[in-house]
Motif scaffolding. Structure first.
Motif, PDB file in Angstrom:
ATOM      1  N   GLY A 151      71.784  36.144 -24.170  1.00  0.00           N
ATOM      2  CA  GLY A 151      70.807  35.874 -25.219  1.00  0.00           C
ATOM      3  C   GLY A 151      71.296  36.182 -26.615  1.00  0.00           C
ATOM      4  N   THR A 152      72.567  35.893 -26.910  1.00  0.00           N
ATOM      5  CA  THR A 152      73.113  36.186 -28.240  1.00  0.00           C
ATOM      6  C   THR A 152      72.916  34.993 -29.182  1.00  0.00           C
ATOM      7  N   ASP A 153      73.343  35.197 -30.435  1.00  0.00           N
ATOM      8  CA  ASP A 153      73.356  34.084 -31.396  1.00  0.00           C
ATOM      9  C   ASP A 153      74.537  33.168 -31.061  1.00  0.00           C
ATOM     10  N   GLU A 156      76.984  28.583 -27.963  1.00  0.00           N
ATOM     11  CA  GLU A 156      78.041  27.603 -27.665  1.00  0.00           C
ATOM     12  C   GLU A 156      79.375  28.056 -28.245  1.00  0.00           C
ATOM     13  N   LEU A 157      79.332  28.568 -29.484  1.00  0.00           N
ATOM     14  CA  LEU A 157      80.576  29.049 -30.095  1.00  0.00           C
ATOM     15  C   LEU A 157      81.161  30.191 -29.281  1.00  0.00           C
ATOM     16  N   ARG A 158      80.341  31.157 -28.918  1.00  0.00           N
ATOM     17  CA  ARG A 158      80.840  32.301 -28.129  1.00  0.00           C
ATOM     18  C   ARG A 158      81.409  31.815 -26.797  1.00  0.00           C
ATOM     19  N   ARG A 199      84.330  41.024 -27.522  1.00  0.00           N
ATOM     20  CA  ARG A 199      84.093  40.708 -28.931  1.00  0.00           C
ATOM     21  C   ARG A 199      83.543  39.296 -29.080  1.00  0.00           C
ATOM     22  N   TYR A 200      84.152  38.328 -28.380  1.00  0.00           N
ATOM     23  CA  TYR A 200      83.682  36.945 -28.485  1.00  0.00           C
ATOM     24  C   TYR A 200      82.228  36.834 -28.023  1.00  0.00           C
ATOM     25  N   LEU A 201      81.835  37.666 -27.052  1.00  0.00           N
ATOM     26  CA  LEU A 201      80.496  37.531 -26.487  1.00  0.00           C
ATOM     27  C   LEU A 201      79.423  38.249 -27.287  1.00  0.00           C
TER      28      LEU A 201
END
Lengths: 206, 206
Positions: A151-153, A156-158, A199-201
Motif C-alpha cells: 500500500g505504498t505510493d 508501479e514505479l516501485r 529501499r525501492y519498496l
C-alpha cells in the motif's frame, strides 16, 4: 460443483475426437501458450483458453487455480505466484526486501531454475510477443502483487525498480554468471541485495 | 613505426589472395568474433586474431587501440569501454554511482541501443560461449575497470553487484520494457538507481 465433477462433465464440449487417456491438462497448456503469445497476458482469459483447447471452462479451473497458475505451468515456473508471493510479502514491512530476495533465491537456486530463466530471457530477447507477455505477467502477478500488499505510493514505479534489481540478479547469477555473485551463498546475496529492494519498496524515492 | 606504415607493410603476411579494396577491418572483426566465441575474452589475444585473419598483428593495432575496442566492434557496442568507463569513474568518489548510471543511459538510450542489448542478451541466454565471453568482458573491461579506479575492498564482489543492477536496468528498460521505468526520463532513473550503485561500490557490505 466440485472439481472432479467438472472434469467429468467437460467432455461434451470438446471439438473433435479425443483418444482415451489423452492428456487434457497438457492440451490446455498448449492452448494457453498460443493464446498468451498471440494476445499477451492481460488480454487472455481462461474462457478463451478453454475455447481454444475445446474444453469446458470449468475444466481449466479444475487444473489451474487462476490465470497466473496457468501461465506458470506454460513457462514451467517453479512457483505459483498468487500464493507464494503473497506469503513472501506478508509480515513486517521493514523486512520485506529481505524476504523477497530470499524467496527469489529459494525459487531459482535449483538445478531446473537456470534453464528456465535462460529460456524466459531468450524468448523475451528474441520475440516481442514473449517480451510483452512476460512484462504483463511480471507487472500484474509478481511486482504488482508485491507492491499491492504494501500500500505504498507510486506502486508501479516501485514494482519496476524491484523488477530491475531481481531480473538483474537472475541475469548476473544464472545467465551470465558473474562471479563471485554467481556462486555466493544465498544468505550472503540476501544481505547484499535486501537493502536495495527494501529501499525501492518503502523508502521515499524523490 | 606509424599506423599508416603498419597498414602498408601488413600485406605480405596475409594468407591467400586479397582483392583490391577488400575491407581488412571487417576481416579482422570476423576473425575476432570466431576467436572470442571459441576461446572466450580472456584467452583471446590480438596476436591470435591477427593470425586467424591472416594479417600482421600491427594491422590489428592500427584499427583497434586494444582488445576491448576490438570486442566492442564485434558486438557493435556504442562505446569504447577503455576510454569512456575510465572517464565516467574519474572524479568525486561520493558521486560515482550517479555518473555511472548517467553514462549507462547516455550510451544505451539510443535507437540502436535496444537492438544491440537484445542481441547480446539473446546470445548469452542461448549460447554458453557467448555467456562466457560476455562475463569475461564485463568482469575485466567494464566492472573491473569501475572498481579498479576506486581502490575499494572486495572489488570483484562490488563489480558483480553493480553488474546485477545495471544489467537488470538494461533488461527492465530495453528488453522486457517494464513501465514506468522503460519510459522514464534519464535523470529520474539516475536519481532512483544511483544510490544503489553507490552503495555497491563504496559502502560497507557486511
Amino acid at each position: 460443483m466440485t472439481a472432479p465433477e467438472r472434469d467429468a462433465t467437460a467432455q461434451p464440449r470438446r471439438r473433435g475426437r479425443r483418444p482415451a487417456g489423452s492428456d487434457t491438462r497438457a492440451e490446455i497448456v498448449t492452448a494457453a501458450r498460443l493464446a498468451f503469445a498471440e494476445h499477451g497476458y492481460e488480454a487472455t482469459s481462461l474462457r478463451a483458453v478453454a475455447r481454444r483447447a475445446g474444453v469446458d471452462p470449468a475444466l481449466v479451473h479444475h487444473y489451474f487455480t487462476d490465470k497466473a497458475a496457468l501461465f506458470a505451468a506454460c513457462q514451467q515456473l517453479p512457483f505459483n505466484p498468487t500464493e507464494q508471493i503473497d506469503r513472501a510479502v506478508a509480515g513486517d514491512p521493514d523486512h520485506v526486501g529481505e524476504r523477497l530476495v530470499r524467496f527469489f533465491l529459494s525459487t531459482w537456486d535449483s538445478v531446473e531454475g537456470r534453464p528456465r530463466i535462460m529460456a524466459l530471457v531468450a524468448a523475451a530477447s528474441t520475440h516481442e510477443d514473449a517480451a510483452r507477455t512476460l512484462r504483463e505477467f511480471l507487472a500484474r502477478e509478481v511486482f504488482g502483487r508485491v507492491v499491492a500488499g504494501l500500500g505504498t505510493d507510486v506502486p508501479e514505479l516501485r514494482g519496476s525498480l524491484v523488477a530491475s534489481q531481481l531480473v538483474g540478479l537472475a541475469m548476473a547469477r544464472y545467465v551470465v554468471r558473474v562471479e563471485p555473485l554467481a556462486s555466493a551463498e544465498p544468505e550472503d546475496v540476501v544481505r547484499w541485495l535486501a537493502p536495495t529492494v527494501q529501499r525501492y519498496l518503502t523508502a521515499p524515492l524523490d
